[in-house]
Design a protein around this motif. Structure first.
Motif, PDB file in Angstrom:
ATOM      1  N   TYR A 111     -18.076 -20.344 -37.191  1.00 27.56           N
ATOM      2  CA  TYR A 111     -18.488 -19.213 -36.170  1.00 27.56           C
ATOM      3  C   TYR A 111     -18.501 -17.862 -36.837  1.00 27.56           C
ATOM      4  O   TYR A 111     -17.422 -17.495 -37.395  1.00 27.56           O
ATOM      5  CB  TYR A 111     -17.712 -19.206 -34.833  1.00 27.56           C
ATOM      6  N   ASP A 112     -19.530 -17.207 -36.681  1.00 29.80           N
ATOM      7  CA  ASP A 112     -19.794 -15.804 -37.324  1.00 29.80           C
ATOM      8  C   ASP A 112     -20.390 -14.835 -36.467  1.00 29.80           C
ATOM      9  O   ASP A 112     -21.609 -15.012 -36.037  1.00 29.80           O
ATOM     10  CB  ASP A 112     -20.280 -15.925 -38.642  1.00 29.80           C
ATOM     11  N   TYR A 116     -24.329 -14.617 -35.406  1.00 34.58           N
ATOM     12  CA  TYR A 116     -24.648 -14.852 -33.916  1.00 34.58           C
ATOM     13  C   TYR A 116     -25.541 -13.810 -33.408  1.00 34.58           C
ATOM     14  O   TYR A 116     -26.748 -13.956 -32.707  1.00 34.58           O
ATOM     15  CB  TYR A 116     -23.273 -14.795 -32.915  1.00 34.58           C
ATOM     16  N   THR A 119     -29.160 -14.159 -35.094  1.00 33.96           N
ATOM     17  CA  THR A 119     -29.771 -15.379 -34.547  1.00 33.96           C
ATOM     18  C   THR A 119     -30.382 -15.019 -33.538  1.00 33.96           C
ATOM     19  O   THR A 119     -31.813 -15.483 -33.068  1.00 33.96           O
ATOM     20  CB  THR A 119     -28.765 -16.698 -34.464  1.00 33.96           C
ATOM     21  N   SER A 138     -25.026 -25.050 -33.740  1.00 35.26           N
ATOM     22  CA  SER A 138     -25.624 -23.661 -33.842  1.00 35.26           C
ATOM     23  C   SER A 138     -24.553 -22.501 -33.773  1.00 35.26           C
ATOM     24  O   SER A 138     -23.574 -22.870 -33.034  1.00 35.26           O
ATOM     25  CB  SER A 138     -26.771 -23.510 -32.804  1.00 35.26           C
ATOM     26  N   GLN A 139     -24.968 -21.242 -33.779  1.00 31.01           N
ATOM     27  CA  GLN A 139     -23.859 -20.157 -33.603  1.00 31.01           C
ATOM     28  C   GLN A 139     -23.349 -20.153 -31.934  1.00 31.01           C
ATOM     29  O   GLN A 139     -22.325 -20.091 -31.736  1.00 31.01           O
ATOM     30  CB  GLN A 139     -24.599 -18.938 -33.871  1.00 31.01           C
ATOM     31  N   ARG A 143     -19.801 -20.836 -30.850  1.00 30.66           N
ATOM     32  CA  ARG A 143     -19.205 -19.988 -29.751  1.00 30.66           C
ATOM     33  C   ARG A 143     -18.448 -20.583 -28.537  1.00 30.66           C
ATOM     34  O   ARG A 143     -17.452 -20.213 -28.163  1.00 30.66           O
ATOM     35  CB  ARG A 143     -20.465 -18.882 -29.193  1.00 30.66           C
TER      36      ARG A 143
END
Length: 438
Positions: A111-112, A116, A119, A138-139, A143
């Motif tokens: 996670y970043d 996020y 994207t 996915s981000q 999350r």
């Protein structure tokens, strides 16, 4: 005087039963009146909706084996879990940090936040498709996984027949989310709650025209809970006010939810002598307008608010759907950013009487009430900046597009002493909030 809970909830201990009688009546046969210890006190007869039916005694009948003194988050959660629903008392000493590790420690691998933002930037993602279908890798999926880790840590689930009380001054929780879900007979007193800070708010591009950041975690949520007494607590955003929060995608990066939400068929609640301060979306009574929600909430959500201080709030003090809500002898102190106090929602049955409002220069008295739906409303004998004011009439004069009609379908009877509205600022200022018991 009938003491219904002595037989209904006591576990057979004579001492516990005697404590209930003393707490409710202040006397015992053939003995002089004695002061009941704060942790053994029960809600007085007639003190709001939580006194209806079987009343609210919390853990007053607990035996010695079920009285706990806690100083850490782990010890608090362990005490909640011990003994099932047998009456218990949990005494909180000092300020307990429920935040645990920092947000980075909760984050799932990969996670970043910068990723996020990149994207889901509306210029890339658009504003018509939400994120719910995003896969686990996915981000947004990461999350959600990160949120689940924080969720498991900061939530504490309260069993039936429990009293949680702060010892003296300075007791409470930082970053906790107290969950009172599907249980009966709980007392929470003399605690300061600093709102939990959501480490991983979700972006919803479809929420409103411009999208919104949505956060989780109320300081306390009553979810299908009954006979709950919230008394002499302080709720605040503490070190993380909304004014310090950044903006992303042109919207505030909201990291707080409510201070106290009463939802999903909760019933018979009294909130007395609390301070609700420095917050945006403060209290919900009922959390949706859908047919499914209505089926759960109709006939429930009976809540009393009295002698509370609502200070520097933006909105929802409370916002009401469906419930029969009695709000009297409260003091509302508004500051910059104020939107409204009472939200009049679907099928709400609000009685707002004998309250005091202190508004800053430029704030309109008509904004005290906010109409979301046509519902019954009584708002008699309220004072704004020291002057008796018809809240409905001034609302209709100042906001004619949202005309409200005075109408009542019920009359509150579960009140103890009703103080003159002019005296409320002094009385509430002197008596409300944590640190004033024992």
């Amino acid at each position: 005087m009938r003491i219904p809970n002595c037989h209904a909830r006591a576990i057979g201990a004579l001492a516990g039963c005697t404590a209930l009688v003393l707490a409710a009546t202040g006397t015992a046969a053939a003995h002089p009146a004695a002061r009941t210890a704060p942790e053994r006190q029960v809600l007085a007869t007639g003190d709001g909706w939580a006194s209806a039916g079987t009343g609210t005694t919390g853990g007053a009948a607990a035996d010695a084996a079920h009285v706990y003194t806690v100083k850490t988050w782990d010890a608090f959660k362990a005490a909640l879990a011990a003994g099932g629903s047998a009456p218990k008392i949990i005494k909180v000493v000092g300020a307990i940090d429920a935040d645990g590790p920092n947000c980075t420690a909760f984050a799932a691998d990969g996670y970043d936040f910068a990723g996020y933002l990149a994207t889901y930037d509306p210029e890339v993602w658009g504003r018509t498709k939400n994120l719910d279908a995003e896969p686990a890798a996915s981000q947004e999926g990461l999350r959600r996984a990160s949120e689940a880790r924080q969720d498991a840590y900061i939530k504490a689930f309260v069993p039936a027949n429990t009293t949680i009380i702060g010892v003296g001054k300075g007791a409470g929780f930082k970053g906790a989310s107290l969950q009172v879900k599907g249980v009966d007979n709980v007392i929470v007193r003399n605690l300061t709650f600093e709102s939990p800070l959501d480490c991983f708010p979700q972006w919803d591009p479809t929420d409103d025209v411009d999208g919104n950041w949505n956060s989780e975690y109320d300081s306390a949520v009553l979810y299908g809970a009954t006979h709950i007494w919230m008394d002499h607590n302080t709720f605040t955003d503490g070190d993380y006010p909304d004014s310090d929060l950044p903006y992303y995608f042109g919207r505030i990066y909201e990291r707080h939810d409510g201070e106290l939400d009463i939802v999903k068929g909760s019933d018979h609640v009294t909130a007395s002598w609390n301070v609700f301060a420095d917050h945006d979306k403060t209290i919900l009574v009922g959390n949706g307008d859908s047919d499914a929600t209505a089926a759960i909430d109709r006939g429930h959500l009976k809540v009393t608010f009295h002698h509370n201080l609502f200070s520097n709030l933006v909105e929802r003090a409370p916002r009401v759907r469906f419930g029969q809500v009695d709000s009297y002898n409260n003091h509302f102190v508004a500051e910059d950013g104020y939107l409204y106090s009472y939200g009049i929602g679907l099928e709400s049955q609000l009685v707002a009487e004998h309250n005091a409002f202190t508004l800053p220069e430029g704030a309109r008295a008509g904004s005290i009430l906010k109409k979301w739906n046509e519902s019954t409303l009584s708002a008699a004998d309220n004072y704004v900046n020291g002057k008796r004011t018809d809240l409905i009439a001034v609302h209709n004069a100042q906001i004619p597009a949202e005309t409200l009609t005075a109408a009542t379908t019920w009359t509150p009877t579960l009140r103890t002493k009703v103080d003159p509205a002019k005296d409320v600022p002094r009385l509430v200022g002197r008596g409300a909030g944590a640190g004033r018991i024992g």
